[in-house]
Design a protein around this motif. Structure first.
Motif, PDB file in Angstrom:
ATOM      1  N   HIS A   1      42.190  38.218  51.569  1.00 23.64           N
ATOM      2  CA  HIS A   1      41.791  37.550  52.927  1.00 23.64           C
ATOM      3  C   HIS A   1      42.248  38.425  54.001  1.00 23.64           C
ATOM      4  CE1 HIS A   1      41.552  34.248  50.398  1.00 23.64           C
ATOM      5  NE2 HIS A   1      42.732  33.962  49.915  1.00 23.64           N
ATOM      6  N   ASP A   2      43.454  39.120  54.375  1.00 24.45           N
ATOM      7  CA  ASP A   2      43.966  39.403  55.605  1.00 24.45           C
ATOM      8  C   ASP A   2      44.509  40.983  55.472  1.00 24.45           C
ATOM      9  OD1 ASP A   2      45.242  39.960  58.106  1.00 24.45           O
ATOM     10  OD2 ASP A   2      45.985  37.962  58.043  1.00 24.45           O
ATOM     11  N   ALA A   3      43.543  42.065  55.857  1.00 22.15           N
ATOM     12  CA  ALA A   3      43.738  43.396  55.706  1.00 22.15           C
ATOM     13  C   ALA A   3      45.170  43.699  56.589  1.00 22.15           C
ATOM     14  CB  ALA A   3      42.553  44.084  55.648  1.00 22.15           C
ATOM     15  N   GLU A   4      44.812  43.146  57.853  1.00 23.27           N
ATOM     16  CA  GLU A   4      46.058  43.436  58.755  1.00 23.27           C
ATOM     17  C   GLU A   4      47.314  42.927  58.499  1.00 23.27           C
ATOM     18  OE1 GLU A   4      45.548  45.382  61.510  1.00 23.27           O
ATOM     19  OE2 GLU A   4      43.579  45.669  61.196  1.00 23.27           O
ATOM     20  N   ALA A   5      47.406  41.780  57.941  1.00 19.75           N
ATOM     21  CA  ALA A   5      48.644  41.200  57.471  1.00 19.75           C
ATOM     22  C   ALA A   5      49.349  42.286  56.288  1.00 19.75           C
ATOM     23  CB  ALA A   5      48.615  39.742  56.751  1.00 19.75           C
ATOM     24  N   ILE A   6      48.328  42.763  55.433  1.00 19.98           N
ATOM     25  CA  ILE A   6      48.802  43.938  54.288  1.00 19.98           C
ATOM     26  C   ILE A   6      49.308  45.021  54.816  1.00 19.98           C
ATOM     27  CG2 ILE A   6      48.050  44.894  52.131  1.00 19.98           C
ATOM     28  CD1 ILE A   6      46.185  42.463  51.920  1.00 19.98           C
TER      29      ILE A   6
ATOM     30  N   GLY B   1      43.070  32.085  52.688  1.00 21.81           N
ATOM     31  CA  GLY B   1      41.603  31.906  53.083  1.00 21.81           C
ATOM     32  C   GLY B   1      40.673  30.939  52.092  1.00 21.81           C
ATOM     33  N   THR B   2      39.652  31.381  51.587  1.00 21.63           N
ATOM     34  CA  THR B   2      38.780  30.332  50.921  1.00 21.63           C
ATOM     35  C   THR B   2      38.661  31.158  49.372  1.00 21.63           C
ATOM     36  OG1 THR B   2      36.834  31.142  51.746  1.00 21.63           O
ATOM     37  CG2 THR B   2      37.824  29.231  52.552  1.00 21.63           C
ATOM     38  N   PHE B   3      38.349  30.285  48.405  1.00 15.90           N
ATOM     39  CA  PHE B   3      37.705  30.577  47.171  1.00 15.90           C
ATOM     40  C   PHE B   3      36.448  30.266  46.812  1.00 15.90           C
ATOM     41  CE2 PHE B   3      37.432  29.587  42.591  1.00 15.90           C
ATOM     42  CZ  PHE B   3      36.976  30.811  41.936  1.00 15.90           C
ATOM     43  N   SER B   4      35.455  30.833  46.565  1.00 17.06           N
ATOM     44  CA  SER B   4      33.970  30.292  46.462  1.00 17.06           C
ATOM     45  C   SER B   4      33.375  30.862  45.136  1.00 17.06           C
ATOM     46  CB  SER B   4      33.109  30.823  47.587  1.00 17.06           C
ATOM     47  OG  SER B   4      33.684  30.232  48.856  1.00 17.06           O
TER      48      SER B   4
ATOM     49  N   THR C   1      33.521  25.754  47.475  1.00 14.32           N
ATOM     50  CA  THR C   1      34.591  26.531  48.474  1.00 14.32           C
ATOM     51  C   THR C   1      35.640  25.778  48.572  1.00 14.32           C
ATOM     52  OG1 THR C   1      32.826  27.789  49.443  1.00 14.32           O
ATOM     53  CG2 THR C   1      34.944  27.752  50.442  1.00 14.32           C
ATOM     54  N   TRP C   2      36.817  26.420  48.063  1.00 15.61           N
ATOM     55  CA  TRP C   2      38.273  25.693  48.382  1.00 15.61           C
ATOM     56  C   TRP C   2      39.273  26.654  49.234  1.00 15.61           C
ATOM     57  CZ3 TRP C   2      35.171  26.498  44.144  1.00 15.61           C
ATOM     58  CH2 TRP C   2      34.871  25.397  43.500  1.00 15.61           C
ATOM     59  N   ASP C   3      39.927  26.005  49.984  1.00 17.96           N
ATOM     60  CA  ASP C   3      40.964  26.593  50.699  1.00 17.96           C
ATOM     61  C   ASP C   3      42.153  26.785  49.777  1.00 17.96           C
ATOM     62  OD1 ASP C   3      39.666  26.231  53.161  1.00 17.96           O
ATOM     63  OD2 ASP C   3      40.597  24.287  53.482  1.00 17.96           O
ATOM     64  N   VAL C   4      42.597  28.096  49.969  1.00  8.34           N
ATOM     65  CA  VAL C   4      43.351  28.826  49.084  1.00  8.34           C
ATOM     66  C   VAL C   4      44.607  29.672  49.661  1.00  8.34           C
ATOM     67  CG1 VAL C   4      42.103  28.850  46.874  1.00  8.34           C
ATOM     68  CG2 VAL C   4      41.975  30.668  48.381  1.00  8.34           C
ATOM     69  N   ASP C   5      45.787  29.789  49.033  1.00  5.69           N
ATOM     70  CA  ASP C   5      46.915  30.675  49.336  1.00  5.69           C
ATOM     71  C   ASP C   5      47.034  31.667  48.429  1.00  5.69           C
ATOM     72  OD1 ASP C   5      47.309  29.219  51.850  1.00  5.69           O
ATOM     73  OD2 ASP C   5      48.901  27.904  50.803  1.00  5.69           O
ATOM     74  N   ASN C   6      47.017  32.747  48.596  1.00 10.68           N
ATOM     75  CA  ASN C   6      46.981  33.940  47.510  1.00 10.68           C
ATOM     76  C   ASN C   6      48.212  34.669  47.717  1.00 10.68           C
ATOM     77  OD1 ASN C   6      44.109  33.445  47.544  1.00 10.68           O
ATOM     78  ND2 ASN C   6      44.212  35.008  45.965  1.00 10.68           N
ATOM     79  N   ASN C   7      48.787  35.098  46.580  1.00 10.97           N
ATOM     80  CA  ASN C   7      50.099  36.178  46.503  1.00 10.97           C
ATOM     81  C   ASN C   7      49.493  37.333  46.674  1.00 10.97           C
ATOM     82  OD1 ASN C   7      51.989  34.118  46.449  1.00 10.97           O
ATOM     83  ND2 ASN C   7      51.764  33.880  44.040  1.00 10.97           N
ATOM     84  N   VAL C   8      49.983  38.136  47.446  1.00  9.88           N
ATOM     85  CA  VAL C   8      49.727  39.711  47.436  1.00  9.88           C
ATOM     86  C   VAL C   8      51.017  40.385  47.266  1.00  9.88           C
ATOM     87  CG1 VAL C   8      48.933  41.549  49.012  1.00  9.88           C
ATOM     88  CG2 VAL C   8      47.910  39.287  49.448  1.00  9.88           C
TER      89      VAL C   8
ATOM     90  N   HIS D   1      41.453  40.514  39.295  1.00 11.23           N
ATOM     91  CA  HIS D   1      40.375  40.413  38.628  1.00 11.23           C
ATOM     92  C   HIS D   1      39.361  40.237  40.046  1.00 11.23           C
ATOM     93  CE1 HIS D   1      42.281  36.786  39.919  1.00 11.23           C
ATOM     94  NE2 HIS D   1      40.989  36.060  39.962  1.00 11.23           N
ATOM     95  N   ALA D   2      38.219  39.797  39.976  1.00 14.47           N
ATOM     96  CA  ALA D   2      37.304  40.040  40.976  1.00 14.47           C
ATOM     97  C   ALA D   2      36.784  38.829  41.620  1.00 14.47           C
ATOM     98  CB  ALA D   2      36.169  40.751  40.760  1.00 14.47           C
ATOM     99  N   HIS D   3      37.276  37.554  41.504  1.00 14.61           N
ATOM    100  CA  HIS D   3      37.217  36.395  42.323  1.00 14.61           C
ATOM    101  C   HIS D   3      37.394  36.624  43.813  1.00 14.61           C
ATOM    102  CE1 HIS D   3      37.910  33.421  38.612  1.00 14.61           C
ATOM    103  NE2 HIS D   3      36.684  33.699  38.842  1.00 14.61           N
ATOM    104  N   ASN D   4      36.632  36.136  44.680  1.00 13.22           N
ATOM    105  CA  ASN D   4      36.289  36.669  46.184  1.00 13.22           C
ATOM    106  C   ASN D   4      37.765  36.596  46.737  1.00 13.22           C
ATOM    107  OD1 ASN D   4      35.914  33.690  46.126  1.00 13.22           O
ATOM    108  ND2 ASN D   4      36.245  34.257  48.341  1.00 13.22           N
ATOM    109  N   ASP D   5      38.642  35.585  46.553  1.00 11.52           N
ATOM    110  CA  ASP D   5      39.942  35.321  47.177  1.00 11.52           C
ATOM    111  C   ASP D   5      40.972  36.527  46.862  1.00 11.52           C
ATOM    112  OD1 ASP D   5      39.911  34.143  44.631  1.00 11.52           O
ATOM    113  OD2 ASP D   5      41.823  33.065  44.986  1.00 11.52           O
ATOM    114  N   HIS D   6      40.638  37.408  45.827  1.00 10.67           N
ATOM    115  CA  HIS D   6      41.382  38.329  45.570  1.00 10.67           C
ATOM    116  C   HIS D   6      40.942  39.635  45.843  1.00 10.67           C
ATOM    117  CE1 HIS D   6      44.183  36.181  42.546  1.00 10.67           C
ATOM    118  NE2 HIS D   6      43.316  35.288  42.718  1.00 10.67           N
ATOM    119  N   ILE D   7      39.712  39.830  46.269  1.00  7.73           N
ATOM    120  CA  ILE D   7      39.295  41.042  46.733  1.00  7.73           C
ATOM    121  C   ILE D   7      38.697  41.162  48.139  1.00  7.73           C
ATOM    122  CG2 ILE D   7      38.815  41.765  44.306  1.00  7.73           C
ATOM    123  CD1 ILE D   7      35.651  40.993  44.895  1.00  7.73           C
ATOM    124  N   ASP D   8      38.569  39.784  48.590  1.00  6.33           N
ATOM    125  CA  ASP D   8      37.708  39.923  49.816  1.00  6.33           C
ATOM    126  C   ASP D   8      38.270  41.014  51.025  1.00  6.33           C
ATOM    127  OD1 ASP D   8      40.045  38.605  50.437  1.00  6.33           O
ATOM    128  OD2 ASP D   8      39.065  36.690  51.237  1.00  6.33           O
ATOM    129  N   ALA D   9      39.425  41.285  51.174  1.00 11.59           N
ATOM    130  CA  ALA D   9      40.321  42.427  51.987  1.00 11.59           C
ATOM    131  C   ALA D   9      40.055  43.712  51.525  1.00 11.59           C
ATOM    132  CB  ALA D   9      41.401  41.754  52.588  1.00 11.59           C
TER     133      ALA D   9
END
Length: 209
Positions: free
Chosen positions: A43-48, A12-15, A20-27, A64-72
């Motif tokens: 990013h992706d509640a369905e994938a989780i 998804g993205t980190f802003s 704003t930057w494209d990012v891949d996150n580890n869940v 932490h609460a950067h958007n790319d870690h909490i958006d989903a």
């Protein structure tokens, strides 16, 4: 059975601060065949949900609460009934992404969360964000570091709510004191171990990584 660790990568993205930057996150999913927790619902509640495979989700833990870690996180909570846990010092960041939702529970330094018979100890590690935490699972020989410690150095501190001397102290006092064989499972990219990173601390300090 003992708790195991499942891993998926979401994109998804980190802003922040107008960029704003494209990012891949580890869940990370920690649990057994029946129940689990999710560390960083990115990013992706369905994938989780698919990765959970029908297991009962007991909690959603935010490093932490950067958007790319909490958006989903709210969508995942709505689908599963799981409570969202966040350190209160990161509420200002949380509200930037979810102004109309609030976390359900506060994380505190030294708090112990138990899933599938396995304890995870909350370590408050500010620096990348004021309320950043790591989760240490001694029985699994691992620590989930979010964006506090990566292979090759500390997390970024060049944006709002972050501070380089603070993250160095967090790493020095809270993470590098763990056993050297401890696996470091990060918020982005490849993992490492405490022993591999510890010798480089002073290099990071000198170059203001």
């Amino acid at each position: 059975m003992a708790a195991g660790i499942d891993h998926l990568v979401t994109s998804g993205t980190f802003s922040l601060d107008g960029g704003t930057w494209d990012v891949d996150n580890n869940v990370w999913i920690v649990g057994d065949d029946d129940e689990a927790i999710v560390i960083d619902a990115a990013h992706d509640a369905e994938a989780i949900l698919k990765a959970l495979g029908g297991r009962t989700l007991r909690a959603i833990i935010c490093t932490h609460a950067h958007n790319d870690h909490i958006d989903a996180a709210p969508a995942l909570a709505t689908r599963t009934g799981a409570r969202i846990h966040l350190h209160p010092d990161d509420l200002p960041l949380w509200k930037r992404t979810h102004p109309d939702n609030a976390p359900d529970a506060e994380l505190a330094d030294g708090q112990v969360l138990t899933i599938a018979g396995t304890d995870l100890t909350v370590l408050h590690t500010p620096g990348h964000a004021p309320g950043a935490v790591c989760l240490y699972a001694r029985d699994l020989g691992t620590v989930f570091t979010g964006d506090t410690l990566f292979r090759g150095g500390p997390g970024a501190t060049g944006r709002s709510f972050s501070d380089f001397p603070t993250i160095i102290e967090s790493i020095r006092n809270r993470l590098l004191t763990l056993p050297p064989e401890t696996a470091v499972r990060t918020g982005h990219g490849e993992g490492t171990t405490i022993g591999d990173e510890a010798p480089h601390l002073e290099e990071w300090v000198q170059r203001g990584h």
